[in-house]
Design an enzyme around this catalytic site. Structure first.
Site, PDB file in Angstrom:
ATOM      1  CE  LYS A   1      -5.858  42.905 -11.308  1.00  0.00           C
ATOM      2  NZ  LYS A   1      -6.985  43.376 -12.094  1.00  0.00           N
TER       3      LYS A   1
ATOM      4  CE1 TYR B   1     -11.217  41.789 -13.312  1.00  0.00           C
ATOM      5  CE2 TYR B   1     -12.835  42.875 -11.921  1.00  0.00           C
ATOM      6  CZ  TYR B   1     -11.827  41.951 -12.089  1.00  0.00           C
ATOM      7  OH  TYR B   1     -11.434  41.182 -11.026  1.00  0.00           O
TER       8      TYR B   1
ATOM      9  CG  ASP C   1     -10.192  49.892 -15.543  1.00  0.00           C
ATOM     10  OD1 ASP C   1      -8.944  49.868 -15.537  1.00  0.00           O
ATOM     11  OD2 ASP C   1     -10.894  49.039 -14.949  1.00  0.00           O
TER      12      ASP C   1
ATOM     13  NE  ARG D   1     -14.560  55.034   8.538  1.00  0.00           N
ATOM     14  CZ  ARG D   1     -15.192  56.035   9.190  1.00  0.00           C
ATOM     15  NH1 ARG D   1     -15.449  57.171   8.565  1.00  0.00           N
ATOM     16  NH2 ARG D   1     -15.574  55.893  10.445  1.00  0.00           N
TER      17      ARG D   1
HETATM   18  C1  LIG Z   1      -8.400  43.561 -11.823  1.00  0.00           C
HETATM   19  C2  LIG Z   1      -9.161  44.602 -12.513  1.00  0.00           C
HETATM   20  C3  LIG Z   1     -10.131  45.344 -11.842  1.00  0.00           C
HETATM   21  C4  LIG Z   1     -10.506  45.061 -10.402  1.00  0.00           C
HETATM   22  O1  LIG Z   1      -9.465  45.349  -9.540  1.00  0.00           O
HETATM   23  P1  LIG Z   1      -9.272  44.636  -8.110  1.00  0.00           P
HETATM   24  O2  LIG Z   1      -8.049  45.259  -7.582  1.00  0.00           O
HETATM   25  O3  LIG Z   1      -9.136  43.159  -8.381  1.00  0.00           O
HETATM   26  O4  LIG Z   1     -10.497  44.908  -7.319  1.00  0.00           O
HETATM   27  C5  LIG Z   1     -10.785  46.350 -12.532  1.00  0.00           C
HETATM   28  N1  LIG Z   1     -10.496  46.619 -13.825  1.00  0.00           N
HETATM   29  C6  LIG Z   1      -9.565  45.915 -14.498  1.00  0.00           C
HETATM   30  C7  LIG Z   1      -9.292  46.256 -15.915  1.00  0.00           C
HETATM   31  C8  LIG Z   1      -8.869  44.889 -13.874  1.00  0.00           C
HETATM   32  O5  LIG Z   1      -7.956  44.194 -14.543  1.00  0.00           O
END
Ligand SMILES: *Cc1c(COP(=O)(O)O)cnc(C)c1O
Length: 393
Positions: free
Chosen positions: A209, A112, A184, A59
Site C-alpha cells: 500500500k 482486513y 496493523d 533466503r
Molecule cells: C492489504 C492489507 C493487508 C494484506 O496485505 P497484502 O500485501 O495484500 O498481502 C493486510 N492488512 C491491511 C490493513 C491491508 O490493507
C-alpha cells in the site's frame, strides 16, 4: 550520546542506506542473486564460526532487502524490521512465530477480511484459540484475556470504517497482563502514526500500500525490538516468505518520496471527505479527520494526519452506487489502496462478494458503501470528477 533523529523526509531519502555504495553509485544497487560465493573453504569456516559477517544464501539475506528493512525501521522508530513477500505473509508469519499450540490470541473484529479468515479458520487447526472482540471495546478486550493469552491484534485505523484504536488504553491493558500487542498500521503508515511510541510491541504494514506507494509491488513488513524481530526473521527464513531483491529496490525507490506523497494523500483525502460530507447525494462519510467521525478525538491526539482513505455511503441502493462508480473518470475500479493512482471500490461487490448479504450487513458493509483510496492527483480534478458522477445518479 544518541544523535537526534533526522526529519521524516530526510529519513525517507537516506534512511538505512550506506553513504558509500558500490561503484560510487548514488542509488542503492539491486543485488539480484540467489546465492553468494566463498573465496575458499577458509572463508566459509570463518563465516560459519561467526568471524566474518556476510551473506550465504538468498533466503537468509540480501543486501538490497536489508537496506529496505533498515529504512522502514528508521521511519517507524523501531530497532529492526523484517520484510516479507506480502502483507499477509507478514501477518501469518508473525502470528505463527509468536503463538503455539494451546495459546490464545485476541483480535479486534474490524479488520482486513483475510486476516480475520486466517484467525478464524487456520489458527484453530493448530490448537491456537482466538477470541474476536468488538473494535474499540476496551472492557471486552480486558475481560477476554486469559492465562494463555499471548497476543492482542488490532488494526488502526480500521478497514473500511477508519476507526482508530486508543493505543495507550490497549498498551495499559496489555502491560497489566503481560501480553504483547500487534498493530496493523497499514492505513496510517509511519508518517501519520508511530505506535511503538505508545508501547506497542509490533507494527505491521502491507507495504503493498503506502510504503510501496505506486501500485506496482506486493510486500509486507513488521517492525519492533531486535529480539522479537530476530525470532520472526528466523521463522521467515525457514518458511520462506522473503521479499525479492527487485521488489526491495522498488520499495527503497518508492520510499524516497514517502513524506511528500503522504502529505498529498492526507490533504487530498481531507478535502474529498469534506466535499462528500456536504454533498446531498452522500448519506454518510467516514473519515477520521471529520469532526463527526467516532474516532476524531482519538485520531487527533495520536496521529499527525488522517490518511488517504475515505469511505462513504451513496444516497441510493446497489444500482445507484454502481452507476456512480461507473461514471467516474479518474479513479480506477480496483481493490487495494495507498498508491499514487486513485482507486475506488464498492466493498459489497469487490472485497465482500463471497459473503452472504445478511452477514455483510451485520458488519455494516451496505450495498451503497464505497471505499475511495485518494491518490495524489490534483484534488480539484478529483472533486470535479466526483461531482459530475454524482450528478449522473
Ligand atoms: C492489504 C492489507 C493487508 C494484506 O496485505 P497484502 O500485501 O495484500 O498481502 C493486510 N492488512 C491491511 C490493513 C491491508 O490493507
Amino acid at each position: 550520546m544518541r544523535r537526534p533523529k533526522k526529519g521524516f523526509s530526510t529519513r525517507s531519502v537516506h534512511g538505512g542506506e550506506l553513504r558509500d555504495k558500490p561503484f560510487s553509485s548514488v542509488t542503492n544497487p539491486i543485488v539480484q542473486t540467489s546465492t553468494y560465493a566463498f573465496k575458499n573453504t577458509q572463508e566459509l569456516i570463518e563465516y560459519t564460526t561467526g568471524k566474518v559477517n556476510r551473506e550465504e544464501y538468498g533466503r537468509y539475506g540480501n543486501p538490497t532487502k536489508t537496506v529496505a528493512e533498515h529504512k522502514i525501521a528508521e521511519l517507524e522508530g523501531g530497532e529492526d524490521a523484517a520484510l516479507f513477500s506480502s502483507g499477509m505473509s507478514a501477518f501469518t508469519s508473525v502470528l505463527l512465530a509468536i503463538l503455539s499450540s494451546g495459546s490464545h490470541v485476541i483480535v479486534m473484529d474490524e479488520c482486513y477480511r483475510r486476516s480475520a479468515q486466517f484467525c478464524k479458520q487456520t489458527l484453530p487447526r493448530y490448537n491456537i484459540n482466538v477470541t474476536f472482540v468488538e473494535t474499540g471495546n476496551y472492557n471486552q478486550l480486558e475481560s477476554a484475556i486469559t492465562d494463555s493469552t499471548r497476543l492482542i491484534v488490532s488494526e488502526s485505523p480500521t478497514n473500511p470504517f477508519l476507526n482508530v484504536i486508543d493505543l495507550k488504553k490497549v498498551t495499559d491493558i496489555a502491560a497489566r497482563h503481560r501480553v504483547k500487542v500487534l498493530i496493523d498500521g497499514t492505513f496510517a503508515t509511519p508518517y501519520n502514526q508511530q505506535p511503538l511510541d505508545f508501547g506497542i510491541d509490533l507494527v505491521l504494514h502491507s507495504a503493498t500500500k503506502y510504503l510501496g506507494g505506486h501500485n506496482d509491488l506486493l510486500s509486507g513488513v513488521v517492525v519492533g525490538n531486535a529480539s522479537l524481530i530476530s525470532a520472526i526473521r528466523e521463522f521467515r527464513d525457514i518458511t520462506g516468505g522473503i521479499v525479492d531483491p527487485h521488489v526491495a529496490y522498488l520499495l527503497i525507490r518508492g520510499l524516497k518520496t514517502f513524506a511528500i506523497r503522504m502529505e498529498k494523500h492526507n490533504t487530498n483525502a481531507l478535502a474529498v471527505a469534506r466535499f462528500l460530507a456536504e454533498h446531498p447525494r452522500i448519506r454518510k462519510t467516514y473519515y477520521p479527520g471529520l469532526e463527526n467521525h467516532a474516532s476524531y478525538k482519538t485520531a487527533s491526539s495520536q496521529m499527525s494526519g488522517y490518511g488517504g482513505v475515505v469511505s462513504f455511503e451513496v444516497d441510493g441502493d446497489m444500482e445507484t452506487t454502481i452507476r456512480f462508480i461507473d461514471a467516474l473518470q479518474i479513479p480506477y475500479i480496483a481493490p487495494s489502496l495507498g498508491g499514487v493512482e486513485s482507486l475506488i471500490e464498492q466493498p459489497a461487490i469487490m472485497s465482500y462478494y463471497e459473503m452472504a448479504a445478511a452477514d455483510r450487513f451485520q458488519i455494516g458493509i451496505k450495498d451503497e458503501l464505497v471505499r475511495f483510496s485518494v491518490g495524489i492527483e490534483n484534488v480539484d480534478d478529483l472533486i470535479a470528477d466526483l461531482e459530475q458522477a454524482l450528478g449522473k445518479i
